[in-house]
Design a protein around this motif. Structure first.
Motif, PDB file in Angstrom:
ATOM      1  N   HIS A 263       4.325   3.879   4.108  1.00 15.56           N
ATOM      2  CA  HIS A 263       3.892   5.195   4.448  1.00 15.56           C
ATOM      3  C   HIS A 263       3.067   5.815   3.719  1.00 15.56           C
TER       4      HIS A 263
ATOM      5  N   SER B 119       0.469   4.711  13.101  1.00 15.60           N
ATOM      6  CA  SER B 119       1.615   5.112  13.697  1.00 15.60           C
ATOM      7  C   SER B 119       2.522   4.045  13.180  1.00 15.60           C
TER       8      SER B 119
ATOM      9  N   SER C  81       6.675   2.753  14.151  1.00 18.00           N
ATOM     10  CA  SER C  81       7.934   2.910  15.059  1.00 18.00           C
ATOM     11  C   SER C  81       8.919   1.900  14.766  1.00 18.00           C
TER      12      SER C  81
ATOM     13  N   GLU D 102      12.454  -0.067  15.747  1.00 12.87           N
ATOM     14  CA  GLU D 102      13.602  -0.442  16.893  1.00 12.87           C
ATOM     15  C   GLU D 102      14.644  -1.066  15.806  1.00 12.87           C
TER      16      GLU D 102
ATOM     17  N   ASN E  74      -1.032   0.150  14.745  1.00 14.04           N
ATOM     18  CA  ASN E  74       0.150   0.522  15.629  1.00 14.04           C
ATOM     19  C   ASN E  74       1.013  -0.833  15.168  1.00 14.04           C
TER      20      ASN E  74
ATOM     21  N   ASP F 199       4.983  -1.697  14.656  1.00 14.39           N
ATOM     22  CA  ASP F 199       6.326  -1.753  15.263  1.00 14.39           C
ATOM     23  C   ASP F 199       7.335  -2.609  14.455  1.00 14.39           C
TER      24      ASP F 199
END
Length: 388
Positions: free
Chosen positions: A251, A268, A270, A272, A310, A312
């Motif tokens: 980040h 972005s 994300s 899980e 993106n 993930d």
């Protein structure tokens, strides 16, 4: 030959082999010294070539050896062919009293009427065959067979020891080499991240924000840059990092590069999480950060616009899966890209390959690219082991 003489030959052969450190010396010592003491006139020693399934002549005593450590017209015998090949195939010694009555007999340098053949075998592993012939019928006896079998067993044990030592030395040499490569990897990774050009450009960006009186951006950039430097230096001597810290640094790295390149991309992240705390999940150091170092710098070399990452991240007890989908549009370049420090950045694929070799991590990755109505789409799937 008396029993005491057999024992003396075994003792002699055992002592003689103690100082031998390679297979060639073992075989020639067996042929020229021990066999001659048995009163034999001819002996050929074979080693098995398992991939080719053949026996290869390596040493001899008698007509096949007219000069020291030289074989006259050496031949190979397929396993299963002739008396020698059959012994290699069955692993059982044979005593042939009259070779003229045995259709398996293969003529080599001369026709001889009796033959004795024993396998060089230890723990069900065949190393070779000792084959002796004599011009007289019925020359060899059961005592000869017993004696030669004992000699073959000693020879097999010594060959195994020599090969094991050789393999151990090769593994140690390979380990030393891999350790050097691993150290080089760490230094190269750090150099990639903290290259003088990168540091200079970062400090230059801070100076720019200060001279334009944009104090907030200057402090924000400096704070982020300081975090990255501390992280890199702290991780230099470590092979692993917690996923929590790696995501945190990812980040800050993307934030720093976004400031540096005037908000030329968006991103972005994300997560899980199927099990465990991110702080408890451990992965190989610098892999994820180096992936994005490659992507960000390469995109700026190519002068693309409308960039978006993106990201993930999915975790489990055994692995961490990173999925990156990168969108951008190309711009026409009027001048070729400069040959600057970006060319010195280590490719993340090379780092993964070296980590798999050195550490056996079995990291897998897959990259696909496509173009949809002028939009370049790159997808990267990277599976890292959970080393917790």
């Amino acid at each position: 030959m008396k029993h005491e003489q057999f024992e003396d030959i075994l003792i002699y052969f055992s002592k003689s082999l103690m100082g031998k450190e390679n297979e060639e010396d073992i075989l020639w010592d067996l042929a020229k010294n021990c066999i001659s003491k048995l009163g034999f006139v001819d002996c050929v020693i074979y080693l098995v070539d398992h991939p080719k399934q053949v026996l290869v002549q390596k040493a001899a005593y008698g007509p096949k050896n007219p000069r020291d450590f030289k074989l006259h017209n050496p031949v190979n015998i397929a396993i299963g062919d002739g008396i020698t090949g059959c012994v290699a195939k069955t692993g059982k010694p044979e005593l042939v009293m009259d070779t003229s009555l045995d259709p398996r007999y293969i003529l080599d340098d001369d026709n001889r009427l009796s033959e004795i053949c024993v396998p060089i075998v230890y723990e069900d592993v065949l190393y070779g065959v000792i084959d002796c012939e004599h011009p007289e019928k019925g020359f060899f006896t059961a005592r000869h067979l017993k004696m030669l079998s004992a000699i073959a067993s000693i020879c097999a044990i010594k060959i195994k020891s020599v090969r094991d030592n050789k393999e151990l030395i090769e593994k140690q040499d390979k380990l030393f080499q891999l350790r050097e490569e691993m150290l080089g990897l760490k230094l190269k990774t750090l150099n990639s991240q903290l290259n003088p050009h990168f540091v200079f450009n970062s400090l230059n960006a801070i100076q720019y924000f200060i001279t334009t009186q944009n104090t907030k951006l200057a402090l924000d950039y400096f704070s982020t840059f300081s975090r990255l430097v501390r992280f890199y230096l702290k991780q230099l001597g470590k092979d692993t990092v917690s996923l929590y810290n790696e995501i945190d640094m990812l980040h800050w790295y993307l934030k720093l590069q976004k400031l540096r390149y005037d908000d030329s991309f968006e991103y972005s992240i994300s997560i899980e999480k199927k099990s465990g705390d991110l702080k408890e999940i451990t992965i190989p150091s610098f892999v994820i950060l180096l992936v994005f170092e490659n992507l960000v710098e390469q995109s700026n070399i190519n002068k693309v616009i409308d960039q978006h990452f993106n990201i993930d991240i999915a975790t489990s007890e055994k692995k961490v899966v990173l999925k990156i989908q990168y969108h951008c549009k190309s711009m026409e370049q009027t001048t070729p890209p400069k040959n600057d420090y970006r060319n010195e950045i280590m490719k993340w694929q090379d780092q993964v390959e070296l980590l798999n070799t050195v550490k056996g991590y079995q990291i897998t990755h897959n990259t696909t690219s496509a173009n949809n109505d002028g939009v370049n789409i790159k997808s990267i799937v990277l599976e890292l082991p959970n080393l917790a």
